[in-house]
Write a protein that holds these residues in place. Sequence first.
Motif, PDB file in Angstrom:
ATOM      1  N   GLY A 252       0.803  -1.211   0.000  1.00 33.55           N
ATOM      2  CA  GLY A 252       0.000   0.000   0.000  1.00 33.55           C
ATOM      3  C   GLY A 252       0.835   1.260   0.000  1.00 33.55           C
ATOM      4  N   GLN A 254       2.159   4.560  -1.496  1.00 35.03           N
ATOM      5  CA  GLN A 254       1.756   5.539  -2.495  1.00 35.03           C
ATOM      6  C   GLN A 254       2.993   6.330  -2.927  1.00 35.03           C
ATOM      7  OE1 GLN A 254      -2.022   7.585  -1.842  1.00 35.03           O
ATOM      8  NE2 GLN A 254      -2.194   6.529   0.138  1.00 35.03           N
ATOM      9  N   PRO A 276      -5.744  -2.593  -9.773  1.00 35.00           N
ATOM     10  CA  PRO A 276      -5.312  -1.354  -9.123  1.00 35.00           C
ATOM     11  C   PRO A 276      -5.942  -1.173  -7.748  1.00 35.00           C
ATOM     12  CG  PRO A 276      -7.032  -0.882 -10.693  1.00 35.00           C
ATOM     13  CD  PRO A 276      -6.769  -2.360 -10.795  1.00 35.00           C
ATOM     14  N   TRP A 277      -5.367  -0.266  -6.976  1.00 34.89           N
ATOM     15  CA  TRP A 277      -5.966   0.170  -5.725  1.00 34.89           C
ATOM     16  C   TRP A 277      -7.059   1.175  -6.056  1.00 34.89           C
ATOM     17  CZ3 TRP A 277      -3.863  -1.205  -0.732  1.00 34.89           C
ATOM     18  CH2 TRP A 277      -2.752  -2.055  -0.798  1.00 34.89           C
ATOM     19  N   VAL A 278      -7.922   1.432  -5.083  1.00 37.46           N
ATOM     20  CA  VAL A 278      -9.043   2.342  -5.325  1.00 37.46           C
ATOM     21  C   VAL A 278      -9.100   3.382  -4.218  1.00 37.46           C
ATOM     22  CG1 VAL A 278     -10.436   0.687  -6.618  1.00 37.46           C
ATOM     23  CG2 VAL A 278     -10.636   0.767  -4.143  1.00 37.46           C
ATOM     24  N   THR A 283      -9.834   4.522  -9.493  1.00 37.99           N
ATOM     25  CA  THR A 283      -8.697   3.605  -9.446  1.00 37.99           C
ATOM     26  C   THR A 283      -7.407   4.394  -9.289  1.00 37.99           C
ATOM     27  OG1 THR A 283      -8.573   3.650 -11.855  1.00 37.99           O
ATOM     28  CG2 THR A 283      -9.863   1.891 -10.861  1.00 37.99           C
ATOM     29  N   ARG A 284      -6.494   3.846  -8.487  1.00 37.97           N
ATOM     30  CA  ARG A 284      -5.199   4.483  -8.247  1.00 37.97           C
ATOM     31  C   ARG A 284      -4.107   3.525  -8.695  1.00 37.97           C
ATOM     32  NH1 ARG A 284      -5.375   8.586  -4.373  1.00 37.97           N
ATOM     33  NH2 ARG A 284      -3.166   8.854  -4.935  1.00 37.97           N
ATOM     34  N   TRP A 285      -3.300   3.992  -9.661  1.00 34.85           N
ATOM     35  CA  TRP A 285      -2.234   3.166 -10.208  1.00 34.85           C
ATOM     36  C   TRP A 285      -0.877   3.527  -9.634  1.00 34.85           C
ATOM     37  CZ3 TRP A 285      -3.429  -0.931 -13.215  1.00 34.85           C
ATOM     38  CH2 TRP A 285      -4.721  -0.969 -13.782  1.00 34.85           C
ATOM     39  N   VAL A 287      -0.200   3.195  -6.329  1.00 31.11           N
ATOM     40  CA  VAL A 287      -0.116   2.486  -5.051  1.00 31.11           C
ATOM     41  C   VAL A 287       0.417   1.085  -5.344  1.00 31.11           C
ATOM     42  CG1 VAL A 287      -1.346   1.834  -2.956  1.00 31.11           C
ATOM     43  CG2 VAL A 287      -2.105   3.822  -4.280  1.00 31.11           C
ATOM     44  N   LEU A 290       0.910  -3.685  -7.161  1.00 33.91           N
ATOM     45  CA  LEU A 290      -0.358  -3.901  -7.846  1.00 33.91           C
ATOM     46  C   LEU A 290      -0.655  -5.400  -7.880  1.00 33.91           C
ATOM     47  CD1 LEU A 290       0.176  -1.536 -10.908  1.00 33.91           C
ATOM     48  CD2 LEU A 290      -1.270  -1.073  -8.925  1.00 33.91           C
TER      49      LEU A 290
END
Length: 368
Positions: A252, A254, A276-278, A283-285, A287, A290
């Motif tokens: 996790g 960032q 991806p994380w959210v 969506t967060r790419w 973090v 993956l």
Amino acid sequence: MNTTELPVRPDVAAFVTRVRELLVDLSDEDRLELTEGLEADLTDQVAEHGAGALDDPEAYASELRTAAGFEPVARRRVRRGRPMSASEVLDDVRARWEALVAHPRVAPGWRVLVALRPAWWVLRAWAAAVVLARLVPGWHPYGLTWLPGVHAAVGLGLLAACIVGSALVGLGRVWPGSASSVLARTTLLLLNLAAVIAVPVINGQLDRLSWDRYSQGYNEARWLGNSEGLVNRGRQVCNIAAYDADGQPLIGVQLFDQAGRPLDVRCWDQRATKVPWVLGDVTRWNVFPLGERDRPARTERRREDLTSAAFPTTDRATAPEVTSPLVPEPAEREQTSARDGGTKGGAKAGAKDGTDDSRRNGRDVSRR
């Protein structure tokens, strides 16, 4: 007066025989009247004008029938008798087919097609291989262009097996078996007809599938944009494994660049292979790490299924412990904390003493 009859030429005899066959529905008297002396007349015409004087026997027979007042074409007589069995029907169809391909106008083309039979066996095997590949569990539209859905090695092996089987069937080695096997003969006939129909249908589906793959690749290329992403030693970085200073793996993390922008590793087919994380519904790419899937998820419905997704296992469970001159040692941190505490205490005491002095000075001024 002596008359000498010319010998009948073989082509003339064949022509007359064919004309008489086309008049078989007429009575013997009518047929004799129409064809009497025909050999001699045609022989004279061929002697004068050459072999080109012989016209089409069907057209010639039709003219004779019309001139005599009969119908141009003989009507087929309906056989009235016991119904034919399935085996007899197949034999009759085969006999009619052989008679058709033996016709002088059809025979040359049929001989060419007979020479191309191995090509048909391969084409029939390819159609069967495509159908079998479609039935394999886990079919997906990627793979060989002409045989999608399975791994290339599996597809080639499947096609080779189908070609061998199709060739053996074509040679009559394994199927349809004995000539009396009605079910086998009927099944083979239906499968051949199905293969003839399936070839253009499969070709159209492969064209559409190829276009869909092109469109999907184009859309993914647009999504990736013009950025090359993160490159390490000439290769794109598609995932990042982070560790803390003690060498323990982190989950996790960032990451941002020097301008505060999210660090986005952009690799081809990222959406299909990565999870991806959210942040809420975004969506967060940036973090890491993956999550990764076992198989690419090409549709939104498949992307919702996370049963085969997990964080990747890195080559090392931990990393070496590291230090930085910008981060003080634990003892230095304690001394710094103690000094900061003493300074703060002295400041507080001085402030308190100053307050007391001001109060005393205030009282002295009020007394004066």
